[in-house]
Design an enzyme around this catalytic site. Structure first.
Site, PDB file in Angstrom:
ATOM      1  N   ASP A 152      -0.136 -38.121 -30.592  1.00 22.90           N
ATOM      2  CA  ASP A 152       0.615 -37.238 -31.388  1.00 22.90           C
ATOM      3  C   ASP A 152       0.442 -35.264 -30.123  1.00 22.90           C
ATOM      4  OD1 ASP A 152       2.424 -35.649 -34.339  1.00 22.90           O
ATOM      5  OD2 ASP A 152       2.336 -34.477 -32.679  1.00 22.90           O
ATOM      6  N   ASP A 171       6.977 -37.842 -29.397  1.00 23.75           N
ATOM      7  CA  ASP A 171       6.138 -37.480 -29.161  1.00 23.75           C
ATOM      8  C   ASP A 171       5.194 -37.964 -29.582  1.00 23.75           C
ATOM      9  OD1 ASP A 171       5.898 -36.332 -31.933  1.00 23.75           O
ATOM     10  OD2 ASP A 171       4.890 -33.685 -31.092  1.00 23.75           O
ATOM     11  N   GLU A 172       5.424 -39.165 -30.409  1.00 27.34           N
ATOM     12  CA  GLU A 172       3.952 -39.931 -31.206  1.00 27.34           C
ATOM     13  C   GLU A 172       4.369 -41.310 -30.414  1.00 27.34           C
ATOM     14  OE1 GLU A 172       4.231 -39.473 -35.789  1.00 27.34           O
ATOM     15  OE2 GLU A 172       5.049 -37.631 -34.450  1.00 27.34           O
TER      16      GLU A 172
END
Ligand code: DCP
Ligand code: MG
Ligand code: MG
Length: 360
Positions: free
Chosen positions: A10, A109-110
């Site tokens: 993340d 974002d992960e």
């Protein structure tokens, strides 16, 4: 046979970190990235904030008005530039995909990476995670936090405990102790309603949750959620990392001004296509169909596609089609374009070239 080895990556304060990257003068100051709804000057919500801003209490989801009330005079408020963050995200996802074919992007974002076939034990998993952190730092200058464990749930929780720039490995024998003190309502997968119900039942920590029988949990939460809580509180999660194959790669931009100027459209299309083809190549894929898309001033969307005779990852070959697509587009659709983009689809695995994975 050892169990699975799963990493969860993340990126730290992602939108705000992207802003610091292109404006180094922001470093050290509280930065708040906002999504303005446009109704009144400050209506909208905070999308994210950097850690300096979090220190003074500004967080994701907070109304912008409220954030401005607690902000000091050195706090910087920016409007979110989603296109920019997505282009950074896509490059990082491509990079992550080079570590394992079993990779699942979970948000902008992960991502989850199943490293079971890539490393042989948790020490190897830890080394691989460090390698990934270094690769993201040296190629994109961004920090991330990674959790490594035997399943998605534990890795997601592990990535969250040492932010920013963290790396946490939870070995199977550590799982119970790792989860025990955490708030039960913060187990990833517990929604708001369940969180409230847990707290009404006097269940605070994951350890408290463990003392409740599966019968009671099933009665309170229904059989599937009840069993999930029973297992999750014991660090058990069988969810597979889904390596959903991508079906297309594309980029869309907003034009500086609404236009139907052929050379502006062709130049932008060529530049975007170049970025897109680079990503397709990095993922060891080839494509057959190329599209030009336009979003007109009235926000209607139109597309022109054309297929190549064969699969390719050659930019020049694809780029030759672009002016043809743009001309067809302009002759069929009157009016100016507000946004434009390109897309390649009809993907195939690049068999000519071995992926990194084949050498592992
Ligand atoms: N985001 C958003 N609104 C929210 C939560 C997130 O617009 N309520 C966006 C902005 C974030 C991005 O998604 O930068 C990623 O979300 P994360 O939850 O991973 O949060 P951050 O990356 O910002 O911070 P952290 O360092 O805690 O991961
Ligand atoms: Mg994040
Ligand atoms: Mg996230």
């Amino acid at each position: 046979m050892p169990g699975r080895i799963i990493a969860h990556v993340d990126l730290d304060y992602f939108y705000a970190q992207c802003e610091e990257l292109r404006r180094p003068e922001l470093k050290g100051r509280p930065v708040v990235v906002c999504i303005y709804s446009g109704r009144t000057e400050d209506s909208g919500a905070v999308s994210t904030s950097n850690y300096e801003a979090r220190k003074i209490g500004i967080r994701s989801g907070m109304p912008i008005v409220q954030a401005k009330r607690i902000a000091g005079s050195n706090t910087v408020f920016l409007s979110a530039d989603i296109e920019y963050y997505e282009s950074v995200s896509e490059r990082i996802m491509s990079l992550l995909r080079s570590y394992t074919p079993v990779m699942e992007q979970a948000s902008v974002d992960e991502a989850y990476l199943d490293l079971s076939e890539v490393v042989s034990d948790f020490d190897g998993g830890e080394r691989k995670a460090r390698e990934i952190k270094n690769a993201i730092l040296s190629s994109e200058h961004l920090t991330c936090s990674i959790g490594v464990s035997s399943n998605k749930l534990l890795s997601k929780m592990a990535a969250g405990v040492s932010k920013p720039d963290g790396l946490t490995v939870v070995r199977p024998e550590e799982a119970l102790d790792f989860l025990a003190p955490m708030p039960a309502g913060k187990l990833f997968g517990v929604g708001r309603v369940t969180e409230r119900r847990l707290s009404e039942m006097g269940i605070q920590t994951v350890e408290d949750l463990r003392s409740v029988s599966p019968e009671i949990l099933k009665k309170q939460f229904g059989s599937s959620m009840g069993m999930w809580l029973y297992n999750a509180s014991r660090g058990v999660d069988e969810e597979q990392v889904m390596d959903r194959k991508r079906e297309q790669y594309g980029r869309i931009i907003t034009l500086k001004e609404d236009t139907r100027d052929r050379s502006v459209l062709v130049d932008n299309a060529s530049r975007l296509l170049n970025e897109v083809v680079r990503q397709v190549k990095a993922d060891a894929l080839r494509f057959k169909t190329v599209s030009f898309l336009g979003i007109m001033s009235d926000l209607s969307a139109r597309t022109k596609n054309r297929s190549l005779p064969d699969f390719t990852d050659d930019f020049e070959q694809a780029a030759r089609i672009m002016p043809i697509l743009v001309d067809e587009f302009l002759s069929e659709h009157p009016g100016n374009l507000r946004r434009m983009g390109v897309k390649v689809s009809n993907l195939s695995e690049d068999r000519g070239q071995k992926s990194l994975f084949d050498f592992a």
